[in-house]
Design an enzyme around this catalytic site. Structure first.
Site, short mmCIF file in Angstrom:
data_model
loop_
_atom_site.label_atom_id
_atom_site.label_comp_id
_atom_site.label_asym_id
_atom_site.label_seq_id
_atom_site.Cartn_x
_atom_site.Cartn_y
_atom_site.Cartn_z
CE LYS A 22 -0.06 10.22 18.08
NZ LYS A 22 -0.51 10.61 16.83
CG ASN A 23 -2.00 8.85 13.46
OD1 ASN A 23 -1.82 9.29 14.41
ND2 ASN A 23 -0.89 9.15 12.33
NE ARG A 92 -4.78 18.81 15.06
CZ ARG A 92 -5.06 20.15 14.96
NH1 ARG A 92 -4.79 21.04 16.01
NH2 ARG A 92 -5.92 20.45 14.08
CB CYS A 116 2.02 17.65 17.24
SG CYS A 116 2.87 16.29 18.27
N PRO A 122 -5.97 23.62 10.52
CG PRO A 122 -6.39 24.19 8.37
CD PRO A 122 -4.98 23.93 9.12
CB ILE A 123 -10.92 21.43 12.17
CG1 ILE A 123 -11.62 22.56 13.15
CG2 ILE A 123 -9.74 20.67 12.97
CD1 ILE A 123 -12.19 22.01 14.38
CG ASP A 124 -10.75 24.37 6.33
OD1 ASP A 124 -9.65 23.84 6.90
OD2 ASP A 124 -11.19 24.25 5.13
CD GLN A 125 -12.06 20.99 3.35
OE1 GLN A 125 -12.54 20.19 2.84
NE2 GLN A 125 -12.02 22.26 3.36
CG ASP A 306 2.89 11.84 10.91
OD1 ASP A 306 3.07 13.09 10.85
OD2 ASP A 306 1.94 11.13 11.45
C1 UD1 Z 1 -3.17 13.15 10.46
C2 UD1 Z 1 -2.20 12.43 11.37
C3 UD1 Z 1 -0.87 13.27 11.48
C4 UD1 Z 1 -0.29 13.29 10.31
C5 UD1 Z 1 -1.21 14.13 9.37
C6 UD1 Z 1 -0.80 14.05 7.54
C7 UD1 Z 1 -4.10 11.47 12.90
C8 UD1 Z 1 -4.43 11.50 14.55
N1 UD1 Z 1 -2.88 12.51 12.86
O1 UD1 Z 1 -3.27 14.56 10.89
O2 UD1 Z 1 -0.18 12.30 12.36
O3 UD1 Z 1 0.85 14.22 10.23
O4 UD1 Z 1 -2.41 13.33 9.05
O5 UD1 Z 1 -0.67 12.73 7.27
O6 UD1 Z 1 -4.05 10.76 12.15
N2 UD1 Z 1 -6.44 20.69 6.36
C9 UD1 Z 1 -7.25 21.68 6.04
N3 UD1 Z 1 -8.39 21.60 6.55
C10 UD1 Z 1 -9.16 20.58 7.31
C11 UD1 Z 1 -8.14 19.51 7.62
C12 UD1 Z 1 -6.68 19.59 7.05
O7 UD1 Z 1 -6.86 22.69 5.18
O8 UD1 Z 1 -10.09 20.78 7.76
C13 UD1 Z 1 -4.90 20.53 5.77
C14 UD1 Z 1 -3.65 20.64 6.66
O9 UD1 Z 1 -3.48 21.75 7.26
C15 UD1 Z 1 -2.61 19.96 6.12
C16 UD1 Z 1 -3.51 18.81 5.40
O10 UD1 Z 1 -4.87 19.14 4.96
O11 UD1 Z 1 -2.30 20.66 5.24
C17 UD1 Z 1 -3.58 17.36 5.79
O12 UD1 Z 1 -4.10 17.36 7.00
P1 UD1 Z 1 -4.73 16.01 7.69
O13 UD1 Z 1 -4.62 14.95 6.92
O14 UD1 Z 1 -6.10 16.51 8.04
O15 UD1 Z 1 -3.94 15.82 9.05
P2 UD1 Z 1 -4.63 15.35 10.49
O16 UD1 Z 1 -5.66 14.61 10.42
O17 UD1 Z 1 -4.63 16.53 11.32
#
Ligand code: UD1
Length: 420
Positions: A22-23, A92, A116, A122-125, A306
């Site tokens: 899926k991912n 997502r 979910c 957040p998506i700041d990164q 996960d």
């Molecule tokens: C992806 C997976 C999800 C999994 C997660 C962690 C997909 C589609 N989804 O989610 O199933 O649970 O990885 O393995 O692949 N963060 C920030 N800023 C950002 C982005 C992330 O602070 O801009 C933090 C998040 O809050 C979290 C950590 O970084 O604590 C990891 O998040 P991230 O790896 O980005 O998760 P997703 O890509 O959303």
């Protein structure tokens, strides 16, 4: 609203074939926007996240054909950089449309994603990455709009403040067609990052280092069509392995990459399951007698967040006291622990750690899935429990598990979908 009825207490036996990841697929389908020509993508799971993404792509002008597990995408005539917000909000990974549209057209107007919500996500990164590539970013509570900044779009060096799968993927996709070199430092290393890089390289990209913490993308002028097969789903495989550990049985889990599974199989073995690795399959045998253990979730190659909920179910049935620490999404326990307690589990949450005291058995109950993996865990609990469990809110589960009922039934489980 549909729900699952699970009649527990029967061991699982036989073989199950794992679907495409899926991912990986939710990153690769949007990345096909970058390709001039037809991408033929094989081993695509039939899950609702994929159906939504394909509708979004069709809505902006891509031509899609789908037969069994193969999807062909022709992005030549994409005419819009503003995908349908109502569809984008349903999942997502629709945030990958930002990187893909920015990369192909230099601009994008994409609603903020749904999916979910087991934590603040957040998506700041991602935004930091787009800005470093030269984009002007407008971010509101509803959408993100991207367009070229004063100096245009070009490759750059980006060091992520947190290891983020989503940001690594989005920056990779955005950078493939930009002039110059992009270097992502502190990149995520998950198998689906490598799969995305392999897909893009097959179509003509120049990406190296995927799977390490430094990914390098040398911009190319265009990508051309080609054929690519998605890797097997690490988490789906882990879910079936955890189900056998919890309910007992003897199952061959086929179409897996055992190397991707080590972080999960090593813990199940520590808990007392017998694991045998083959080239592309894993056999698990378990008599239902599990020992307590300690697990801390980590980015890959650590134990995946996960799989937190699924291993927690195994812990609820293990002898002694287990400790489960979440280090990626702290609030994830709240998606399922109280539901497991209603089935007889003993779980104390102390900050980032759940202290799980194993019980002899769980009992059937009516429980509600609050996210995808929580739902999977409740099904496992139902399979291992005495009596009948009803799992509600199964649309979450159907986002990420292909033919789940068929696969579990094939292992001898008594599980069915009830339309209310
Ligand atoms: C992806 C997976 C999800 C999994 C997660 C962690 C997909 C589609 N989804 O989610 O199933 O649970 O990885 O393995 O692949 N963060 C920030 N800023 C950002 C982005 C992330 O602070 O801009 C933090 C998040 O809050 C979290 C950590 O970084 O604590 C990891 O998040 P991230 O790896 O980005 O998760 P997703 O890509 O959303």
């Amino acid at each position: 609203m549909a729900r699952y009825e699970v009649i527990g207490g029967k061991p699982l036996n036989g073989a199950v074939t794992i679907s495409g990841a899926k991912n990986a697929v939710v990153a690769i389908l949007p990345a096909a926007i970058l390709v001039n020509g037809v991408c033929r993508i094989e081993n695509v799971p039939d899950i609702s996240d994929v159906r939504i993404l394909l509708s979004i792509l069709e809505g902006i002008g891509a031509k899609i054909t789908r037969e069994d597990g193969t999807v062909e995408i022709d992005s030549t005539d994409i005419h819009s950089t503003c995908p349908e917000p109502e569809l984008v909000k349903k999942m997502r990974a629709s945030y990958y449309l930002m990187g893909a549209l920015l990369g192909r057209f230099g601009k994008a107007h994409v609603a903020l994603p749904g999916g979910c919500n087991f934590a603040s996500r957040p998506i700041d990164q991602h935004i930091k990455g787009f800005a470093a590539l030269g984009a002007d970013v407008e971010e509101t509570e509803e959408y993100v709009a991207l367009q070229p900044g004063a100096n245009g779009l070009q490759g750059n060096r980006i060091s992520l403040d947190v290891v983020s799968v989503g940001a690594t993927v989005n920056i990779m996709i955005a950078a493939v067609l930009l002039p110059g070199q992009t270097i992502i430092e502190n990149a995520a290393k998950e198998p689906h990052i490598v799969d995305l890089a392999n897909f893009l390289n097959t179509m003509g990209a120049q990406i190296s280092g995927a799977g390490t913490d430094t990914v390098k993308i040398r911009g190319v002028e265009a990508l051309q069509g080609g054929t690519y097969a998605i890797i097997p789903d690490q988490i789906e495989a882990g879910t079936y392995l955890a189900a056998v550990a919890a309910a007992g049985g003897n199952v061959l889990v086929k179409n897996v990459i055992p190397k991707h599974m080590e972080c999960i199989t090593s813990k199940l073995a520590e808990m007392g399951a017998e694991i045998i690795n083959y080239d592309d399959a894993i056999r698990i045998r378990c008599d239902g007698k599990l020992h307590h253990t300690t697990v801390k979730t980590r980015p890959y190659p650590g134990f995946p967040t996960d799989m937190q909920a699924q291993i927690c179910v195994c812990m609820t049935l293990a002898s002694g006291v287990s400790r489960l620490t979440e280090s990626v999404y702290e609030t994830r326990f709240f998606g399922y622990c109280s539901e497991l307690e209603s089935m007889g589990a003993d779980i104390q949450i102390n900050g980032k750690t759940a202290i799980v005291t194993g019980a002899d058995r769980l009992y059937g109950s009516t429980v509600t899935a609050k996210d995808l993996r929580a739902g999977a865990a409740l099904i496992i609990a139902g399979l291992a429990a005495e009596g009948t469990t009803y799992v509600k809110n199964i649309h979450y589960v159907e986002r990420g598990y292909e033919r789940l009922i068929e696969k579990f039934t094939g292992l001898g489980a008594q599980i069915r979908r009830i339309e209310d």
